[in-house]
Design a protein around this motif. Structure first.
Motif, PDB file in Angstrom:
ATOM      1  N   LEU A 141      99.628  29.851 -79.005  1.00  0.00           N
ATOM      2  CA  LEU A 141      98.963  29.072 -80.003  1.00  0.00           C
ATOM      3  C   LEU A 141      97.498  29.667 -79.724  1.00  0.00           C
ATOM      4  O   LEU A 141      97.048  29.534 -78.626  1.00  0.00           O
ATOM      5  N   ASP A 181     103.512  18.873 -82.119  1.00  0.00           N
ATOM      6  CA  ASP A 181     104.984  18.743 -81.941  1.00  0.00           C
ATOM      7  C   ASP A 181     105.846  19.774 -82.817  1.00  0.00           C
ATOM      8  O   ASP A 181     106.671  20.457 -82.220  1.00  0.00           O
ATOM      9  N   LEU A 224     107.651  27.662 -82.102  1.00  0.00           N
ATOM     10  CA  LEU A 224     107.206  28.710 -81.115  1.00  0.00           C
ATOM     11  C   LEU A 224     108.397  28.523 -80.310  1.00  0.00           C
ATOM     12  O   LEU A 224     108.994  27.629 -79.684  1.00  0.00           O
ATOM     13  N   ARG A 250      99.878  28.380 -74.146  1.00  0.00           N
ATOM     14  CA  ARG A 250     101.223  29.082 -74.523  1.00  0.00           C
ATOM     15  C   ARG A 250     102.360  27.785 -74.367  1.00  0.00           C
ATOM     16  O   ARG A 250     102.083  26.969 -73.562  1.00  0.00           O
ATOM     17  N   ARG A 251     103.354  28.069 -74.996  1.00  0.00           N
ATOM     18  CA  ARG A 251     104.275  26.912 -74.996  1.00  0.00           C
ATOM     19  C   ARG A 251     105.116  26.884 -73.910  1.00  0.00           C
ATOM     20  O   ARG A 251     105.639  27.823 -73.327  1.00  0.00           O
ATOM     21  N   THR A 252     105.141  25.639 -73.209  1.00  0.00           N
ATOM     22  CA  THR A 252     105.910  25.456 -71.761  1.00  0.00           C
ATOM     23  C   THR A 252     107.281  25.301 -72.061  1.00  0.00           C
ATOM     24  O   THR A 252     107.841  25.010 -73.327  1.00  0.00           O
ATOM     25  N   ARG A 304     105.149  23.423 -81.727  1.00  0.00           N
ATOM     26  CA  ARG A 304     105.633  23.597 -80.483  1.00  0.00           C
ATOM     27  C   ARG A 304     107.139  23.903 -80.890  1.00  0.00           C
ATOM     28  O   ARG A 304     107.957  24.677 -80.187  1.00  0.00           O
ATOM     29  N   PHE A 360     101.888  22.205 -73.901  1.00  0.00           N
ATOM     30  CA  PHE A 360     101.182  23.660 -73.852  1.00  0.00           C
ATOM     31  C   PHE A 360     100.425  23.700 -72.599  1.00  0.00           C
ATOM     32  O   PHE A 360     100.004  22.843 -72.147  1.00  0.00           O
TER      33      PHE A 360
END
Length: 239
Positions: free
Chosen positions: A137, A125, A131, A237-239, A128, A198
Motif C-alpha cells: 500500500l 478494509d 491486496l 504491507r498487508r499482513t 486490504r 498493515f
C-alpha cells in the motif's frame, strides 16, 4: 480523487470538472520511486491506482514500473474520462465494493484520497481485501502538522489543507476548495494504518506544490523530517 461516492451535494462537488483531481509532480515521483523499489522488476505485477483522478499519478509512475500492469480506478465519470487519455486501463469502482477479486492486486496506490473519505476505515478494509498477503500500500495525504500549519495554528489561523465549507475558503490561506474531510499527522497515520491490518514499512515526506515560491526551499528541507513535511508518503504491507 475519491472512489466512494459521497452523499448528496458531496457527489455533485466531486463531479464538478473545476475541482482539482491531481496533485503535484514531486509527490507523485517520490511515491512512484517508493513503489518501484518495493516491487522490483522480476515479474509483472498488478498495481491499482485507487482514486486515480485524471490519471496523472499513475502516468507519472508508469515509466518507473516497466512490465507492471497499472489500472486506474475512480467513481467519478469526469475523472475517468480524463484518466483514459493517460492510462491503458481505467475502470469505474467504489470503495464500498471494488470490482476486483480478493487478493488479486500486488500493490495499491492511494494518492490524496483518504482525506476526502467519510469512512476511511471501510476504505482500508476494502483495500486490504483486494491486496494479496504481503501486498504493498502506497498512501499519500496532506500533513495536518506540516511546519507552516504549526505556525498558523499558533497565531489562530485555520491550517492549510483543512476546510470548513464546500463553497468557499474561510479562515485559512489558499484559494481552492478541494473537499478535505479528514486530516492526519504522521503519528496518527501510522497508528491508523497499522490498526487496519498493515505493517508500516516506511514514512517519508514530500513537498506541496501550493507553497509560495519563496518558501519552497524550506518546504523541501522539511521533507527530511516527515512529521514536519507538507505531504506524508506511507509504504505499508498487508499482513
Amino acid at each position: 480523487m475519491t472512489t466512494t461516492a459521497p452523499p448528496g451535494n458531496l457527489r455533485d462537488f466531486y463531479e464538478n470538472p473545476a475541482v482539482p483531481v491531481a496533485s503535484g509532480t514531486p509527490r507523485s515521483l517520490r511515491q512512484a520511486r517508493m513503489l518501484a523499489a518495493a516491487l522490483g522488476t522480476d515479474t509483472a505485477q498488478t498495481v491499482l491506482d485507487i482514486g486515480c483522478g485524471d490519471g496523472t499519478a499513475a502516468a507519472t509512475a508508469a515509466p518507473l514500473l516497466p512490465g507492471h500492469r497499472i489500472v486506474g480506478v475512480d467513481w467519478s465519470h469526469d475523472a475517468l474520462t480524463r484518466a483514459r487519455t493517460r492510462l491503458p486501463y481505467a475502470v469505474r469502482g467504489e470503495l464500498t465494493g471494488l470490482p476486483f477479486g480478493t487478493g488479486s492486486a500486488d500493490a495499491v496506490l492511494f494518492s490524496e484520497v483518504i482525506e476526502h473519505l467519510v469512512d476511511p476505515d471501510a476504505a482500508l478494509d476494502e483495500i486490504r481485501r483486494v491486496l494479496r498477503p504481503g501486498g504493498h500500500l502506497m498512501l499519500s495525504t496532506p500533513n495536518l502538522a506540516a511546519w507552516y500549519n504549526r505556525v498558523l495554528l499558533a497565531v489562530g489561523v485555520q491550517p492549510v489543507f483543512s476546510e470548513v465549507s464546500l463553497r468557499a475558503i474561510h479562515g485559512r490561506p489558499g484559494r481552492e476548495v478541494v473537499g478535505h474531510l479528514r486530516l492526519y499527522t504522521a503519528r496518527a497515520l501510522r497508528e491508523f494504518v497499522a490498526a487496519a491490518g498493515f505493517e508500516v514499512v516506511r514514512l517519508d515526506g514530500a513537498p506541496f506544490h501550493g507553497v509560495p515560491r519563496p518558501l519552497r526551499p524550506l518546504d523541501r528541507l522539511a521533507c527530511a523530517r516527515p512529521p514536519l513535511a507538507s505531504i506524508l508518503l506511507l509504504h505499508a504491507r498487508r499482513t
